[in-house]
Scaffold this motif. Structure first.
Motif, PDB file in Angstrom:
ATOM      1  N   LYS A 114      10.047  11.380  28.157  1.00  0.00           N
ATOM      2  CA  LYS A 114       9.092  10.662  27.316  1.00  0.00           C
ATOM      3  C   LYS A 114       7.973  11.594  26.831  1.00  0.00           C
ATOM      4  N   ALA A 115       7.764  12.698  27.511  1.00  0.00           N
ATOM      5  CA  ALA A 115       6.675  13.616  27.170  1.00  0.00           C
ATOM      6  C   ALA A 115       6.833  14.161  25.750  1.00  0.00           C
ATOM      7  N   ALA A 116       5.731  14.221  25.007  1.00  0.00           N
ATOM      8  CA  ALA A 116       5.733  14.732  23.646  1.00  0.00           C
ATOM      9  C   ALA A 116       5.667  16.266  23.645  1.00  0.00           C
ATOM     10  N   TYR A 117       5.841  16.848  22.477  1.00  0.00           N
ATOM     11  CA  TYR A 117       5.897  18.305  22.338  1.00  0.00           C
ATOM     12  C   TYR A 117       4.668  18.988  22.935  1.00  0.00           C
ATOM     13  N   GLU A 118       3.472  18.511  22.582  1.00  0.00           N
ATOM     14  CA  GLU A 118       2.241  19.133  23.065  1.00  0.00           C
ATOM     15  C   GLU A 118       2.165  19.078  24.589  1.00  0.00           C
ATOM     16  N   GLU A 119       2.657  18.003  25.182  1.00  0.00           N
ATOM     17  CA  GLU A 119       2.644  17.852  26.641  1.00  0.00           C
ATOM     18  C   GLU A 119       3.668  18.770  27.298  1.00  0.00           C
ATOM     19  N   LEU A 120       4.809  18.957  26.646  1.00  0.00           N
ATOM     20  CA  LEU A 120       5.828  19.869  27.176  1.00  0.00           C
ATOM     21  C   LEU A 120       5.314  21.309  27.175  1.00  0.00           C
ATOM     22  N   ILE A 121       4.653  21.693  26.095  1.00  0.00           N
ATOM     23  CA  ILE A 121       4.091  23.046  26.003  1.00  0.00           C
ATOM     24  C   ILE A 121       3.092  23.299  27.137  1.00  0.00           C
ATOM     25  N   GLU A 122       2.313  22.294  27.441  1.00  0.00           N
ATOM     26  CA  GLU A 122       1.307  22.427  28.493  1.00  0.00           C
ATOM     27  C   GLU A 122       1.952  22.514  29.875  1.00  0.00           C
ATOM     28  N   LEU A 123       3.012  21.727  30.091  1.00  0.00           N
ATOM     29  CA  LEU A 123       3.669  21.700  31.395  1.00  0.00           C
ATOM     30  C   LEU A 123       4.563  22.915  31.633  1.00  0.00           C
ATOM     31  N   PHE A 124       5.135  23.467  30.564  1.00  0.00           N
ATOM     32  CA  PHE A 124       6.079  24.589  30.697  1.00  0.00           C
ATOM     33  C   PHE A 124       5.661  25.731  29.764  1.00  0.00           C
ATOM     34  N   PRO A 125       4.520  26.350  30.032  1.00  0.00           N
ATOM     35  CA  PRO A 125       4.013  27.405  29.138  1.00  0.00           C
ATOM     36  C   PRO A 125       4.918  28.631  29.078  1.00  0.00           C
ATOM     37  N   GLU A 126       5.749  28.820  30.107  1.00  0.00           N
ATOM     38  CA  GLU A 126       6.623  29.993  30.136  1.00  0.00           C
ATOM     39  C   GLU A 126       7.918  29.780  29.350  1.00  0.00           C
ATOM     40  N   ALA A 127       8.182  28.548  28.944  1.00  0.00           N
ATOM     41  CA  ALA A 127       9.434  28.223  28.258  1.00  0.00           C
ATOM     42  C   ALA A 127       9.410  28.691  26.799  1.00  0.00           C
ATOM     43  N   LYS A 128      10.584  28.979  26.283  1.00  0.00           N
ATOM     44  CA  LYS A 128      10.743  29.370  24.882  1.00  0.00           C
ATOM     45  C   LYS A 128      10.780  28.114  24.014  1.00  0.00           C
ATOM     46  N   VAL A 129      10.111  28.157  22.856  1.00  0.00           N
ATOM     47  CA  VAL A 129      10.164  27.036  21.919  1.00  0.00           C
ATOM     48  C   VAL A 129      11.449  27.161  21.116  1.00  0.00           C
ATOM     49  N   LEU A 130      12.400  26.290  21.408  1.00  0.00           N
ATOM     50  CA  LEU A 130      13.677  26.329  20.703  1.00  0.00           C
ATOM     51  C   LEU A 130      13.559  25.637  19.348  1.00  0.00           C
ATOM     52  N   SER A 131      12.808  24.539  19.297  1.00  0.00           N
ATOM     53  CA  SER A 131      12.584  23.832  18.038  1.00  0.00           C
ATOM     54  C   SER A 131      11.325  22.981  18.145  1.00  0.00           C
ATOM     55  N   GLU A 132      10.312  23.348  17.383  1.00  0.00           N
ATOM     56  CA  GLU A 132       9.101  22.524  17.343  1.00  0.00           C
ATOM     57  C   GLU A 132       9.387  21.213  16.607  1.00  0.00           C
ATOM     58  N   LYS A 133      10.215  21.302  15.561  1.00  0.00           N
ATOM     59  CA  LYS A 133      10.558  20.110  14.773  1.00  0.00           C
ATOM     60  C   LYS A 133      11.184  19.035  15.641  1.00  0.00           C
ATOM     61  N   TYR A 134      12.130  19.443  16.487  1.00  0.00           N
ATOM     62  CA  TYR A 134      12.842  18.487  17.332  1.00  0.00           C
ATOM     63  C   TYR A 134      12.272  18.407  18.740  1.00  0.00           C
ATOM     64  N   SER A 135      11.164  19.081  18.992  1.00  0.00           N
ATOM     65  CA  SER A 135      10.486  19.056  20.282  1.00  0.00           C
ATOM     66  C   SER A 135      11.423  19.464  21.417  1.00  0.00           C
ATOM     67  N   VAL A 136      11.912  20.705  21.333  1.00  0.00           N
ATOM     68  CA  VAL A 136      12.847  21.221  22.331  1.00  0.00           C
ATOM     69  C   VAL A 136      12.338  22.563  22.866  1.00  0.00           C
ATOM     70  N   LEU A 137      12.189  22.663  24.181  1.00  0.00           N
ATOM     71  CA  LEU A 137      11.869  23.920  24.855  1.00  0.00           C
ATOM     72  C   LEU A 137      13.078  24.392  25.637  1.00  0.00           C
ATOM     73  N   ARG A 138      13.129  25.687  25.912  1.00  0.00           N
ATOM     74  CA  ARG A 138      14.261  26.244  26.663  1.00  0.00           C
ATOM     75  C   ARG A 138      13.780  27.202  27.737  1.00  0.00           C
ATOM     76  N   GLN A 139      14.326  27.019  28.934  1.00  0.00           N
ATOM     77  CA  GLN A 139      14.157  27.986  30.018  1.00  0.00           C
ATOM     78  C   GLN A 139      15.481  28.740  30.167  1.00  0.00           C
ATOM     79  N   GLU A 140      15.426  30.061  30.017  1.00  0.00           N
ATOM     80  CA  GLU A 140      16.622  30.893  30.129  1.00  0.00           C
ATOM     81  C   GLU A 140      16.585  31.664  31.439  1.00  0.00           C
ATOM     82  N   LEU A 141      17.513  31.358  32.312  1.00  0.00           N
ATOM     83  CA  LEU A 141      17.600  32.006  33.625  1.00  0.00           C
ATOM     84  C   LEU A 141      18.984  32.622  33.744  1.00  0.00           C
TER      85      LEU A 141
END
Length: 340
Positions: free
Chosen positions: A46-73
């Motif tokens: 349910k978290a919005a894009y701005e909230e995801l950025i705050e919670l996962f600052p180390e994650a890569k922004v895969l798509s701001e338009k679609y609000s998708v972050l990526r952690q690559e391990l």
């Protein structure tokens, strides 16, 4: 309930502790339920894009338009010659719930976000896609509105709603259905098989790059023989090769393709090698138009052309001087591809 890796658990708990509902969903759930080792995990929330950025600052922004972050391990896996043949580790995509896009298609429309997981699941293509799980949720730990778990148990690929309409809206879904069958060893539901057989020509409207990517994944899948058989039986291979080229297949080429269906799963799941096996099973006149149409990258394009033109020649390089000349004319890298 599936077993969730600790890395994914950390993401779920981070979201949950921040007060956001969240689930794992999609292919990672299907693969885990089917007993497959899963490398790509999708977390929806349910978290919005701005909230995801705050919670996962180390994650890569895969798509701001679609609000998708990526952690690559992940780490690269190399063969005995040092060539990259795959990856190991994990990718975690974290995205905001959304409904069907506003616009003429899911590919080109504007994303519409929602705070209801059920609306996110409703936009998905197949019932097995629309299962959401969270072992750490106090309530609603499993959301399965379309009986996707039952279809996983039956090993069945079935669309949400009418299959013909789903494929008319997004023709690439026909390739995705076969990819799921090839990945997990599933069958196509009768309605899906019939709808593809009736509408396969619609795939010509899809971008060649999307067809290429799905075709490559099918050929690299664990059950690639099953997938290739389905492409042949439903008519989808006519689009991949071209109608004229498919009709021009000789009896020998058809026999070679059937033998490939039977034997391809004995080979390593390296996409370029398996694509090379496929195209080397048919003649230049049929192979080259497909290779050109699907817009492979320059290196892959060269490898596939070599597979079609030089596989047979490699058999006649038994003498050291012939082999040296073969390698000199082409390069060691191109020779090693053919040898592999």
């Amino acid at each position: 309930m599936i077993k969730v890796p600790k890395e994914v658990t950390k993401v779920l708990k981070t979201l949950g502790e921040a007060g956001f509902e969240c689930y794992v969903t999609g292919e990672c759930v299907v693969g885990s339920m089917a007993g497959e080792k899963t490398y790509n995990w999708d977390v929806i929330t349910k978290a919005a894009y701005e909230e995801l950025i705050e919670l996962f600052p180390e994650a890569k922004v895969l798509s701001e338009k679609y609000s998708v972050l990526r952690q690559e391990l992940i780490d690269e896996v190399r063969d005995e010659n040092g060539g990259i043949i795959g990856e190991e580790g994990m990718i975690i995509d974290i995205s905001t719930y959304r409904t069907r896009n506003a616009g003429t298609s899911e590919e080109n429309g504007k994303p519409l976000f929602t705070d209801k997981v059920e609306e996110d699941l409703a936009r998905r293509d197949f019932t097995i896609d629309a299962i959401a799980m969270n072992p750490y949720s106090a309530v609603n730990s499993i959301i399965d509105p379309y009986e996707g778990r039952e279809d996983v148990r039956k090993k069945m690929v079935r669309t949400i709603g009418d299959a013909k309409e789903a494929f008319r809206q997004e023709p690439i879904r026909m390739m995705k259905a076969v990819r799921y069958a090839a990945q997990f060893g599933f069958d196509l539901h009768k309605s899906v098989y019939e709808a593809i057989s009736m509408n396969y020509k619609l795939l010509e409207k899809a971008a060649p790059e999307r067809i290429r990517d799905e075709f490559t994944d099918i050929m690299a899948a664990k059950h690639a023989g099953r997938g290739l058989n389905m492409l042949m039986d439903t008519g989808l291979l006519r689009v991949i090769l071209g109608e004229r080229e498919f009709e021009g297949l000789t009896r020998r080429e058809k026999t070679d393709l059937l033998q490939l269906c039977e034997g391809i799963e004995k080979t390593k799941q390296v996409p370029e090698r398996r694509l090379g096996l496929f195209y080397s099973s048919i003649g230049k006149k049929r192979a080259f138009p497909s290779i050109e149409k699907l817009n492979f990258d320059e290196e892959t394009h060269q490898h596939l052309v070599d597979a079609v033109c030089d596989m047979a020649k490699l058999y006649f390089t038994a003498q050291p001087q012939d082999l040296k000349k073969f390698i000199y004319d082409r390069s060691m890298e191109r020779y090693e591809y053919l040898a592999n």
